[in-house]
Design an enzyme around this catalytic site. Structure first.
Site, PDB file in Angstrom:
ATOM      1  N   ILE A 191      11.135   9.400   0.131  1.00 42.84           N
ATOM      2  CA  ILE A 191      10.729   8.139   0.753  1.00 42.84           C
ATOM      3  C   ILE A 191       9.824   7.313  -0.151  1.00 42.84           C
ATOM      4  O   ILE A 191       9.724   6.092  -0.016  1.00 42.84           O
ATOM      5  CB  ILE A 191      10.018   8.445   2.093  1.00 42.84           C
ATOM      6  CG1 ILE A 191       9.836   7.181   2.930  1.00 42.84           C
ATOM      7  CG2 ILE A 191       8.678   9.140   1.855  1.00 42.84           C
ATOM      8  CD1 ILE A 191       9.324   7.468   4.334  1.00 42.84           C
ATOM      9  N   LYS A 192       9.159   7.968  -1.109  1.00 40.97           N
ATOM     10  CA  LYS A 192       8.143   7.296  -1.909  1.00 40.97           C
ATOM     11  C   LYS A 192       8.709   6.254  -2.866  1.00 40.97           C
ATOM     12  O   LYS A 192       7.952   5.459  -3.439  1.00 40.97           O
ATOM     13  CB  LYS A 192       7.316   8.320  -2.673  1.00 40.97           C
ATOM     14  CG  LYS A 192       6.502   9.249  -1.775  1.00 40.97           C
ATOM     15  CD  LYS A 192       5.445   8.492  -0.975  1.00 40.97           C
ATOM     16  CE  LYS A 192       4.519   9.462  -0.250  1.00 40.97           C
ATOM     17  NZ  LYS A 192       3.397   8.789   0.408  1.00 40.97           N
ATOM     18  N   ASP A 193      10.037   6.231  -3.054  1.00 44.50           N
ATOM     19  CA  ASP A 193      10.626   5.155  -3.850  1.00 44.50           C
ATOM     20  C   ASP A 193      10.321   3.788  -3.232  1.00 44.50           C
ATOM     21  O   ASP A 193      10.236   2.789  -3.952  1.00 44.50           O
ATOM     22  CB  ASP A 193      12.141   5.339  -3.950  1.00 44.50           C
ATOM     23  CG  ASP A 193      12.528   6.480  -4.872  1.00 44.50           C
ATOM     24  OD1 ASP A 193      11.751   6.778  -5.792  1.00 44.50           O
ATOM     25  OD2 ASP A 193      13.591   7.079  -4.664  1.00 44.50           O
ATOM     26  N   ARG A 194      10.166   3.764  -1.917  1.00 46.83           N
ATOM     27  CA  ARG A 194       9.883   2.485  -1.248  1.00 46.83           C
ATOM     28  C   ARG A 194       8.546   1.907  -1.703  1.00 46.83           C
ATOM     29  O   ARG A 194       8.435   0.720  -2.024  1.00 46.83           O
ATOM     30  CB  ARG A 194       9.888   2.675   0.275  1.00 46.83           C
ATOM     31  CG  ARG A 194      11.251   3.021   0.868  1.00 46.83           C
ATOM     32  CD  ARG A 194      11.149   3.171   2.374  1.00 46.83           C
ATOM     33  NE  ARG A 194      12.392   3.624   2.975  1.00 46.83           N
ATOM     34  CZ  ARG A 194      13.332   2.834   3.490  1.00 46.83           C
ATOM     35  NH1 ARG A 194      13.168   1.524   3.463  1.00 46.83           N
ATOM     36  NH2 ARG A 194      14.413   3.340   4.035  1.00 46.83           N
TER      37      ARG A 194
ATOM     38  N   ALA B 276       6.747   2.863  -4.393  1.00 40.02           N
ATOM     39  CA  ALA B 276       6.698   2.692  -5.845  1.00 40.02           C
ATOM     40  C   ALA B 276       7.257   1.327  -6.229  1.00 40.02           C
ATOM     41  O   ALA B 276       6.655   0.592  -7.024  1.00 40.02           O
ATOM     42  CB  ALA B 276       7.481   3.805  -6.541  1.00 40.02           C
TER      43      ALA B 276
END
Length: 401
Positions: free
Chosen positions: A94-97, A99
């Site tokens: 989810i952390k691509d959002r 970043a």
């Protein structure tokens, strides 16, 4: 076959013509007529047809968000539970959002430019996401984590070209060797930018602008409960805020591992830090600025054993190889579902892939060394098991309401 679409609004007609909407709809209808599904299967068949897309324009790293929403087992026939498959983002989390959004915002504000080194404190997933985003944009990055982080996530940062520093575990939040404080110190150097995911307003904003609208659209506005664990607090704050703006009756529930300080803070308005827990990327030993407890209606505590057992259930029964935070979230959703007496739609999050934890949650030797046993005879006979605890609105500290 051709389908005629009469549009009174000239702008709508122009758009339909530009994107070839009548042709797309006609082709879909032709395929549906060939398959002739039952009425109850119609929506699924149409979705599968639309999902069979031609090669997408742009690079892989641009495919952030718009992840599938899938049904997972519910213990209550009145309640549907859906999980957002965030492990299908480019780096598997989810952390691509955040970043993407934090770097876009920083570039726009002139805080990140050629020659900048990006600094991030991370339990692992944000580190991977930042490393990928930086390397593809031509920036150096330095990630700070601790020894709790899995080897898979540490190696992923390196694979994306990032530098990683692994600090000790078990140190207090105010200790200079705490990984967040190591990052703060590094960000004092010239030509650096601190992602500061724990206190950066762009973190919850990323979810407000993307994850919240996606859930609302995918459930056609029928979501009644949103359940997510917190670490930075960005996911539950931004997504919960958006959903409540669309429907104030949506209940936002914080899933929390036993041992994290969040549940104590929810009830007491204060906390004494954290004790040991195994699930990575959720729970905390301090309260981040990105966490807004005013958005949270309930808190529910789930043990390591229950979270990890749920991971194995999802992998073996539903084909979803997910990380520990996913097991925590789905277990929390299932516990909440047991308490509901009216038709409801619960949405929760599967934040990352289980491929990041093959050496831990899917390694039986490691599990047993940590006191986690998945067989029914020993499952509850361990310090890693505790009954789930739901803290309702009546227990919420007055200062947080």
């Amino acid at each position: 076959m051709s389908i005629r679409v009469d549009l009174v609004n000239s702008a709508d007609a122009a758009y339909a013509e530009e994107v070839g909407l009548p042709e797309v709809v006609s082709n879909m209808v032709e395929e549906v007529l060939q398959k002739k599904p039952e009425r109850t299967e119609l929506a699924e068949v149409m979705g599968n047809i639309l999902g069979a897309q031609p090669p997408a324009p742009g690079k892989f790293l641009k495919r952030v968000g718009n992840t599938p929403l899938v049904e997972v087992p519910s213990p209550n026939p009145l309640v549907k539970i859906y999980a957002k498959c965030e492990f299908m983002n480019p780096t598997g989390s989810i952390k691509d959002r955040i970043a993407e959004h934090i770097l876009n915002t920083a570039e726009k504000d002139g805080k990140v430019k050629k020659g900048t080194t990006v600094i991030a404190a991370s339990s692992g997933n944000t580190g991977s996401a930042i490393a990928m985003a930086c390397s593809t944009r031509g920036y150096k990055c330095k990630i700070f984590t601790n020894k709790k982080c899995s080897e898979e996530k540490i190696n992923a940062v390196k694979a994306y070209g990032g530098e990683i520093v692994v600090g000790p575990t078990g140190v207090p939040a105010d200790h200079p060797d705490h990984y967040q404080n190591l990052a703060i110190a590094a960000a004092q150097e010239p030509n650096t930018f601190d992602v500061d995911q724990y206190d950066n307003a762009a973190n919850p904003e990323a979810y407000y602008l993307s994850l919240g609208p996606e859930i609302w659209e995918q459930t056609r506005g029928e979501v009644t409960h949103f359940i997510a664990a917190g670490s930075t607090g960005g996911t539950i704050t931004g997504t919960g805020r958006y959903l409540k703006e669309r429907n104030s009756k949506v209940q936002v529930i914080l899933a929390d591992p036993h041992g994290s300080c969040f549940s104590d803070y929810y009830v007491d308005g204060t906390h004494n830090g954290a004790t040991s827990f195994l699930v990575e990327g959720v729970g905390k030993d301090s309260i981040p600025g990105a966490m807004d407890f005013k958005v949270v209606d309930y808190a529910i505590q789930i043990s390591d054993s229950q979270a990890i057992k749920t991971c194995h259930n999802l992998s073996q029964e539903d084909g979803m190889l997910v990380g520990g935070s996913s097991g925590l979230n789905v277990a929390a959703a299932q516990e909440v579902a047991k308490t509901l007496t009216t038709p409801s739609v619960i949405v929760t999050i599967c934040p990352d892939t289980g491929l990041k934890y093959l050496s831990k949650y899917y390694n039986f030797e490691w599990l047993e060394s940590q006191g986690v046993f998945l067989d029914e005879d020993r499952f509850r006979d361990t310090k890693r098991w505790a009954e789930p605890l739901i803290h309702g609105p009546e227990k919420k500290h007055a200062s947080l309401r």
